[in-house]
Design a protein around this motif. Sequence first.
Motif, short mmCIF file in Angstrom:
data_model
loop_
_atom_site.label_atom_id
_atom_site.label_comp_id
_atom_site.label_asym_id
_atom_site.label_seq_id
_atom_site.Cartn_x
_atom_site.Cartn_y
_atom_site.Cartn_z
N PHE A 228 0.78 -1.28 0.01
CA PHE A 228 -0.01 -0.02 -0.09
C PHE A 228 1.03 1.14 0.09
CE2 PHE A 228 0.69 0.06 4.59
CZ PHE A 228 0.47 1.16 4.81
N THR A 229 2.01 1.27 0.28
CA THR A 229 2.94 2.39 0.38
C THR A 229 3.49 2.81 -0.71
OG1 THR A 229 4.91 0.83 0.88
CG2 THR A 229 3.90 1.85 2.95
N LYS A 230 3.01 1.94 -1.90
CA LYS A 230 3.69 2.44 -3.32
C LYS A 230 2.35 3.32 -3.93
CE LYS A 230 6.90 -1.22 -3.88
NZ LYS A 230 7.45 -2.41 -4.62
N ILE A 231 1.12 2.89 -3.30
CA ILE A 231 -0.12 3.49 -3.74
C ILE A 231 -0.35 4.72 -3.19
CG2 ILE A 231 -2.64 3.11 -4.40
CD1 ILE A 231 -1.66 -0.10 -4.69
N VAL A 232 -0.54 4.68 -1.67
CA VAL A 232 -1.05 5.66 -1.03
C VAL A 232 -0.03 6.73 -0.80
CG1 VAL A 232 -1.88 6.17 1.29
CG2 VAL A 232 -2.57 4.19 0.28
N LYS A 233 -0.11 7.90 -1.15
CA LYS A 233 0.74 8.96 -1.42
C LYS A 233 0.32 10.29 -0.56
CE LYS A 233 4.03 7.07 -4.00
NZ LYS A 233 4.63 6.07 -3.19
N ASP A 234 1.00 11.10 0.29
CA ASP A 234 0.58 12.42 0.54
C ASP A 234 -0.64 12.62 1.19
OD1 ASP A 234 3.24 13.32 -0.19
OD2 ASP A 234 2.59 13.47 -2.47
N HIS B 220 -2.20 -5.48 -0.14
CA HIS B 220 -2.16 -4.20 -1.00
C HIS B 220 -3.54 -3.65 -1.32
CE1 HIS B 220 1.46 -5.92 -2.67
NE2 HIS B 220 0.86 -7.05 -3.09
N VAL B 221 -4.19 -3.54 0.15
CA VAL B 221 -5.38 -2.72 0.19
C VAL B 221 -5.14 -1.34 0.42
CG1 VAL B 221 -7.45 -2.41 1.61
CG2 VAL B 221 -6.70 -4.76 0.92
N THR B 222 -5.90 -0.48 -0.40
CA THR B 222 -5.91 0.96 0.03
C THR B 222 -7.22 1.18 0.51
OG1 THR B 222 -4.27 1.02 -2.06
CG2 THR B 222 -5.55 3.17 -1.27
N GLY B 223 -7.27 1.60 1.83
CA GLY B 223 -8.44 1.97 2.43
C GLY B 223 -8.98 0.92 3.28
N LYS B 224 -10.32 0.71 3.05
CA LYS B 224 -11.04 -0.29 4.11
C LYS B 224 -11.74 -1.41 3.07
CE LYS B 224 -10.09 1.11 8.21
NZ LYS B 224 -9.30 0.32 8.79
N ILE B 225 -11.74 -2.56 3.71
CA ILE B 225 -12.75 -3.45 2.78
C ILE B 225 -13.99 -3.50 3.60
CG2 ILE B 225 -13.13 -6.08 2.42
CD1 ILE B 225 -10.79 -4.94 0.85
N ALA B 226 -15.12 -3.23 2.74
CA ALA B 226 -16.32 -3.51 3.29
C ALA B 226 -17.22 -4.68 2.83
CB ALA B 226 -17.27 -2.16 2.62
N ILE B 227 -18.09 -5.10 4.01
CA ILE B 227 -18.87 -6.20 3.87
C ILE B 227 -20.28 -5.67 3.73
CG2 ILE B 227 -19.66 -8.37 4.52
CD1 ILE B 227 -16.67 -8.24 3.72
N ALA B 228 -20.92 -6.06 2.47
CA ALA B 228 -22.34 -5.54 2.79
C ALA B 228 -23.23 -6.64 2.66
CB ALA B 228 -22.61 -5.15 1.03
N HIS B 229 -24.33 -6.38 3.77
CA HIS B 229 -25.29 -7.45 4.23
C HIS B 229 -26.54 -6.97 3.50
CE1 HIS B 229 -28.35 -9.17 6.82
NE2 HIS B 229 -27.38 -10.13 6.78
N ILE B 230 -27.09 -7.65 2.46
CA ILE B 230 -28.24 -7.46 1.73
C ILE B 230 -29.26 -8.27 2.03
CG2 ILE B 230 -29.18 -7.11 -0.44
CD1 ILE B 230 -26.12 -6.29 -1.70
#
Length: 145
Positions: free
Chosen positions: A1-7, A130-140
Amino acid sequence: FTKIVKDYDAVLDTMSFLYEARTLQRNSHVLKKNGHYLNIMSSDWTTLSNGMENALGLGSVWNLARHKLVNIMLPGMVLPRYDFCMVEPNGKQLQLALDLLANGKIQSVIDQTFPLPKVADAHARLEEGHVTGKIAIAHIHDDDS
């Protein structure tokens, strides 16, 4: 993630020790030099039976001391600000955060959303590292589709 997430202006790290080292390493550009890293430790922070942290606690203490000392001498010029806090479940504080999200004052970064039956795929995505941010689980519910 450090290669994708910047500044970024701020990182609120609820995973504590898991991403701290990579976020704060010398060649990381995740945070701006005048950014803010907040290590958010939950009330269920795991410890060993002898009371020692079940992770890299000394690394967190070292980062806190180093960042505080450098920022006293050269504020916002060399290292991002570093703080930590312990949190307990609190409905009023959660509502304040939700209001900030709803008003667009802060934003959440969602890497990917998975339906509940695909939770194993979500877990595999997290393990890739390599996740940028959060993973969300949708309960539908069936009547929502």
